[in-house]
Structure formats: C-alpha cells, structure tokens
Scaffold this motif. Structure first.
Motif, PDB file in Angstrom:
ATOM      1  N   PRO A 117       1.315  -0.096  -1.397  1.00 44.74           N
ATOM      2  CA  PRO A 117       0.918  -0.929  -0.224  1.00 44.74           C
ATOM      3  C   PRO A 117       1.596  -0.657   1.110  1.00 44.74           C
ATOM      4  O   PRO A 117       2.587  -0.059   1.253  1.00 44.74           O
ATOM      5  N   PRO A 118       0.924  -0.590   2.184  1.00 46.19           N
ATOM      6  CA  PRO A 118       1.417  -0.297   3.416  1.00 46.19           C
ATOM      7  C   PRO A 118       2.335  -0.982   3.871  1.00 46.19           C
ATOM      8  O   PRO A 118       2.520  -2.272   3.583  1.00 46.19           O
ATOM      9  N   GLU A 119       3.604  -0.393   4.353  1.00 43.67           N
ATOM     10  CA  GLU A 119       4.830  -1.179   4.602  1.00 43.67           C
ATOM     11  C   GLU A 119       4.611  -1.999   5.982  1.00 43.67           C
ATOM     12  O   GLU A 119       4.765  -1.684   7.275  1.00 43.67           O
ATOM     13  N   VAL A 123      -4.887  -7.146   3.546  1.00 45.11           N
ATOM     14  CA  VAL A 123      -4.747  -5.491   4.319  1.00 45.11           C
ATOM     15  C   VAL A 123      -4.666  -4.520   3.017  1.00 45.11           C
ATOM     16  O   VAL A 123      -3.972  -4.933   1.953  1.00 45.11           O
ATOM     17  N   LEU A 124      -5.278  -3.404   3.059  1.00 48.17           N
ATOM     18  CA  LEU A 124      -5.073  -2.428   1.852  1.00 48.17           C
ATOM     19  C   LEU A 124      -5.132  -1.016   2.472  1.00 48.17           C
ATOM     20  O   LEU A 124      -5.566  -0.748   3.527  1.00 48.17           O
ATOM     21  N   GLU A 161     -11.863  -0.563   9.483  1.00 45.74           N
ATOM     22  CA  GLU A 161     -11.051   0.436   9.212  1.00 45.74           C
ATOM     23  C   GLU A 161     -10.358   1.044  10.400  1.00 45.74           C
ATOM     24  O   GLU A 161     -10.942   1.592  11.365  1.00 45.74           O
ATOM     25  N   GLU A 162      -9.020   1.098  10.437  1.00 49.30           N
ATOM     26  CA  GLU A 162      -8.239   1.866  11.631  1.00 49.30           C
ATOM     27  C   GLU A 162      -6.866   2.064  11.078  1.00 49.30           C
ATOM     28  O   GLU A 162      -6.160   1.535  10.477  1.00 49.30           O
ATOM     29  N   ASN A 163      -6.426   3.417  11.493  1.00 53.44           N
ATOM     30  CA  ASN A 163      -5.175   3.843  11.401  1.00 53.44           C
ATOM     31  C   ASN A 163      -4.784   3.815  10.039  1.00 53.44           C
ATOM     32  O   ASN A 163      -3.749   3.299   9.521  1.00 53.44           O
ATOM     33  N   ASP A 164      -5.627   4.405   9.125  1.00 52.43           N
ATOM     34  CA  ASP A 164      -5.356   4.322   7.623  1.00 52.43           C
ATOM     35  C   ASP A 164      -5.309   3.192   6.799  1.00 52.43           C
ATOM     36  O   ASP A 164      -4.895   3.101   5.931  1.00 52.43           O
ATOM     37  N   LEU A 165      -5.687   2.160   7.843  1.00 54.44           N
ATOM     38  CA  LEU A 165      -5.740   0.918   7.167  1.00 54.44           C
ATOM     39  C   LEU A 165      -7.103   0.278   7.056  1.00 54.44           C
ATOM     40  O   LEU A 165      -7.870   0.376   7.778  1.00 54.44           O
ATOM     41  N   VAL A 166      -7.298  -0.601   5.682  1.00 56.10           N
ATOM     42  CA  VAL A 166      -8.553  -1.483   6.016  1.00 56.10           C
ATOM     43  C   VAL A 166      -8.151  -2.725   6.150  1.00 56.10           C
ATOM     44  O   VAL A 166      -7.183  -3.156   4.974  1.00 56.10           O
ATOM     45  N   TYR A 167      -8.635  -3.544   6.732  1.00 59.14           N
ATOM     46  CA  TYR A 167      -8.167  -5.123   6.781  1.00 59.14           C
ATOM     47  C   TYR A 167      -9.384  -6.047   7.174  1.00 59.14           C
ATOM     48  O   TYR A 167     -10.338  -5.705   7.801  1.00 59.14           O
ATOM     49  N   VAL A 168      -9.445  -7.260   6.475  1.00 58.99           N
ATOM     50  CA  VAL A 168     -10.444  -7.982   6.578  1.00 58.99           C
ATOM     51  C   VAL A 168      -9.975  -9.390   7.094  1.00 58.99           C
ATOM     52  O   VAL A 168      -8.749  -9.959   6.740  1.00 58.99           O
TER      53      VAL A 168
END
Length: 566
Positions: free
Chosen positions: A60-62, A103-104, A137-144
């Motif tokens: 998981p992203p820090e 976030v993932l 999808e932005e900066n190596d992240l996907v968030y809803v």
C-alpha cells in the motif's frame, strides 16, 4: 462527476473474497475511525488462516494524515488498510466538505476494475446510493472519492440495540430492494450487501454504499449477481427481524443460528415477528434450504422481491403512545378567600368600585389614551392596505397563474413559515439531480427535446420535502432558475420520502403555472402531511449553456412553505 454536499466512507472490511453474505465476517463502521492496530490484528488473523495477498499485489502507498491528492483532497484519518488498499476520511478543500477516499497503487492487480466500477456507479446517479464523486489515476495512485454522510447510522449499529420494529423492517427491505432493482436494470450489482453497507439517515431514508466498488476492491465476482444481491437483501431483513445472522457463523456483530438446525423462519426464532415479512424473508433466502410456509415461488431477482413486496399488505407504523395526564387534585383553597376574615352566613361582602379619574390629570390621561388608540387603528389599516396592494402587484409581475379548486371562503390565515428538514429526488418519473452553483444548491431536471409538457417521455419529475413533522400546508412559494413559456407544478401529500404509489393516488394540495421565475401556490384544502411531493409536469425551453445543450428543462432554486395559523 456529479458533486454532492455530503459524503460517507465506504469502509473496507476483513471478510475475505466470499461472494455471498452467508460467508461475510464483521464489517467496520461508516464514518467511525478504526485504529490501525485493529486493522493490523485483522490482517494477522487472516494470514494465520493461510490467506495471502492477491497475486501481484503491491505494498500500500505510504500515505499519512495531511497528504493531499490532486491538491484538493486532504487525508485526515486512515479508517482501514487491507489487501493493498486503504480507506480514509478526508476533506475536500475546494468545496469545504468531508469526503471518503479509497487509495491503491496504480499497478495493483485490481486497480483497473476498481476504476471501471467507480465510474460506472457514478453514472447511475440514484440518490438511494452513496454517490461516487471522483475516480482518478494520478502519480502512480488510483483513488476513488465518494460521499460522507455525517448524519447517517449504519444498520450494524441500529441492530446492536435490538431488532427493528415491523414498520422499520418493512421500510428497510422495501427501499433496499427497489434500489437494487434499479441498479441491476442498469447492469450494476453490489455483491457485498452487508449490514455495514446500509445506512439510515436522520430522515429515515436508507442509503446503500459501495455499489460495484466494494466487490471490485476485493476481487469478488458472481455467476448469478442478481441471485447474490437478492439473497443479501433477504439476509438483511432476517437480521432486522430477529437480530440474528441467518447462517451458522457469527458476523457483523450478530450471533449466527444454532448449528445443525438449518435456516428456520424468523417467526420461529423470535416471538411477535410479522408473519408476512417472515415469509418474504424466506422467499429471498430459498436457495439456502428455506421454504416459504405457504409455498410461494422463490424471489430470484431484486425485481421479483419488489413485486412480492407490492403484493403484500403495507405494514403500518405503530400508533404513538400517549401518557395520560395525572388526575386533577382538588384542594381546600378557594380563590379570593385567603387572608380574609370569615363572614357570617348570609352576609355578602360588597366590592367597592375603583375611584373615577375626575381630576385634571385623569381627564388628560383619558384623552391621550383615546388618541393613541385612534392613531394605532389608522396606521394598522393603512399598512394592511399597502401590503395587499404590494402583494397583488408582485403576483402580477412574476407571471404566476394560481389555481384553487376549493375556493378561499372560510380559510384560516396563513401562519409562520414551515422549516424544511430534508429534500430528496422522488425516484418517480423523470430524474431530478442536485447540483451546486455559485455556492448554493439547486435541483435540475433532465433536458428534453420536446415540450413544454414532459409527457410522453415522462409523466413528470418530482422532489419530496420533509417538514420534520406533520403540518397543514396553506401556501408555497417556489423560486425557479429559468423563466419562459412555461412551467407547471403540482403539490401532493406524500406518504414518505420514497413514495410507494402513483401521483394519481395522492391527495393534491395545489397546482399552478407560470412564465416567470416565481410560482406561488395556494392549498386547495387543509391536508395534514409531513412529506410534500413537488411534481413538475411542464418546463420551458432554454437556450444552450455551458455543458448543456438547448432544450426543455427547469431547475428549482428554493421552496418556502407556510402553514395554517389556526
């Protein structure tokens, strides 16, 4: 994406990859912060059972409190961290409101399916579901990003204090089944419909969170999604009637059924359960060995369940309990006799009259009082006439046409304005959608190619207003966004925030047509109601606007109600 004023976190739980509610474990609460220690403990327990993270899953992203996504969404508190994704309570700094965020990592094996599910759910726009506000999808992240409902309580919390009353359980299964039927007609399924996914707002409206997204986050699929969601609705009704989970395993803070007894009807688990709701519950759970007592066919889809609910008698709310006032206690004290000496029998004590104002000062005082009274009467008559003339003038300028079938004879005077506690799209006919422009909210209809009458495309479009308690409506003033030829609106007394019957079955309060931007309506008769349906049947033609093509549409800016004074 459509934006809404409040939001609710669609919190992840640790229930594994089981498609049916029968295998669900305990879900976490919406809007309630769960400590990272508990999440870590849950993950450890899962690892002990031998379940590993999904193939190809990344760490998981820090992220941390205070981190911003898109320079807009500030993360406040981590609610859940599980299977390579995390859920947060956050703040939308642009609109200054709370939101929920999943976030993932962008290279997570389920990132593509989560984005697709979130975008499909956002297009539904049904107010009975917690709305998806953004999927990026932005900066190596996907968030809803999705709604946060601060005034809502999840069903898990409601059941912690005991089973629901029959009327509340009826409203639950009715509203949830209708919502899921609408979702499946658009090709969307839930597959994770647990007590933690159902919320009840302060107005009594049930909202469903995690449509399509919850299942995508956990990689859940089903060969028969309609059957899965229908069984889940039956399990919710079973829990609402009995405060028990309808399977052997304990889940969602509820005790399961005794082992080796199978699925027994709710009215055999707890005394006093409504017979019709118990049979309806078994028809929804028939694939797990249940058998309806009167051998009705099983409900295999949400549409079947909605039809079955419509065929059963409506469950009425319980009568309010009134506490009888204490009996009047007569005392020996007699008014006017305290402190006086007793008079002999047959003797009447004369009451002396007040002294007359015969002095010069008394005469001047009498003349001054008389003059003030005369002046007050004259001023009041002048103000009343001026107000009536001003009201008639304004009515003429607004282009409003009033209609009243009952006449104005023997009508009570309008009282003070009535407060609106909540408003919601009715779900009948054409869709109303809430939007925010220039810091204020308004309700918009869809855009139609023909008009002004919405038929035959739709019989009308409605908004239901909750007055907080039962009131008698005397007048209504409606502010419209667009003027032009023409807008027609009718007011009806609704039975709830989600009307169950057709417009023709409701009691009409009044109707009117206008070519201006204000419509004033006078109630035809005294009708007591808590919920008022605003039903739009005709809308004017509007030129092209930014993001909107030309066509027939209307938007409601504000509605003010007044009640009878007495």
């Amino acid at each position: 994406m459509a934006e809404r004023s409040t939001a609710a976190v669609d919190v992840a739980d640790t229930s594994g990859e089981q498609p049916l509610t029968a295998k669900a474990e305990q879900a976490t609460a919406d809007g309630v912060a769960q400590t990272r220690e508990r999440d870590t403990a849950d993950d450890s327990a899962v690892k002990k059972k031998g379940r590993s993270t999904p193939t190809g899953a990344t760490t998981p992203p820090e992220l941390h409190s205070g981190h911003k996504l898109a320079r807009r969404y500030r993360l406040e508190e981590c609610v859940t961290r599980l299977d390579g994704f995390s859920s947060w309570r956050a703040v939308d700094e642009k609109l200054r409101r709370a939101v929920g965020v999943h976030v993932l990592p962008a290279d997570h094996p389920r990132a593509r399916s989560v984005l697709a599910a979130a975008r499909s759910a956002a297009l539904l726009g049904d107010p009975r579901f917690v709305q998806v506000l953004d999927a990026v999808e932005e900066n190596d992240l996907v968030y809803v990003v999705h709604e946060w409902l601060p005034d809502a309580t999840e069903l898990t919390t409601l059941l912690a204090s005991g089973p629901l009353e029959a009327h509340d359980a009826y409203q639950l299964v009715h509203q949830v089944a209708q919502a899921m039927a609408a979702a499946h007609r658009e090709g969307l399924s839930h597959l994770r419909l647990t007590p933690g996914a159902v919320l009840r707002t302060s107005s009594g409206q049930y909202r469903i969170r995690g449509l399509a997204v919850n299942a995508a986050l956990r990689g859940i699929s089903s060969e028969s999604p309609q059957r899965t969601d229908t069984e889940a609705v039956g399990a919710l009704l079973y829990a609402a009637l009995t405060q028990r989970w309808p399977y052997e395993n304990d889940a969602h803070g509820l005790s399961g059924l005794p082992k080796d007894v199978g699925l027994i009807p709710p009215d055999q688990v707890r005394a006093g359960v409504h017979r019709g709701l118990s049979e309806l519950c078994m028809r929804a759970l028939v694939n797990d060995g249940a058998t309806a007592s009167r051998q009705e066919p099983a409900c295999a889809t949400p549409d079947d369940l909605v039809k079955a609910i419509g065929e059963m008698p409506r469950v009425r709310p319980p009568e309010p309990a009134f506490t009888a006032p204490p009996e009047y206690q007569r005392t020996s004290f007699q008014q006017g006799s305290y402190g006086r000496t007793a008079q002999p029998p047959g003797v009447t004590q004369p009451i002396p009259p007040p002294p007359p104002l015969q002095s010069r000062t008394g005469k001047a005082l009498k003349w001054a009082v008389s003059a003030l009274l005369i002046a007050a009467l004259g001023l009041g008559s002048w103000q009343l006439a001026d107000a009536l003339m001003d009201r008639d003038g304004k009515s003429g300028d607004s282009g409003t046409t009033r209609t009243s079938e009952g006449g104005d004879k023997n009508r009570s005077r309008p009282g003070k304005p009535l407060q609106v506690a909540n408003s919601l799209a009715s779900g009948m006919g054409g869709a109303f959608k809430k939007s925010y422009e220039n810091g204020s909210s308004l309700w918009r209809t869809s855009t139609y190619q023909d008009g002004p009458r919405l038929a035959p495309y739709q019989p009308g479009a409605g908004i239901v207003y909750d007055l907080g308690s039962t009131k008698e409506i005397s007048d209504a003033e409606i502010e419209l966004l667009y003027s032009g030829d023409r807008t027609s609106i009718e007011l009806y007394a609704s039975d709830s925030m989600s009307p169950t019957g057709s417009v023709g079955s409701m009691k009409k309060l009044g109707k009117g047509t206008t070519t201006g931007s204000t419509l004033k309506l006078r109630a035809d008769a005294k009708v007591k109601t808590r919920y008022v349906l605003l039903w739009v049947t005709e809308v004017p033609r509007v030129a092209a606007e930014q993001y909107r093509e030309p066509g027939f549409r209307q938007a409601i800016k504000n509605v003010r109600f007044k009640g009878f004074k007495g």
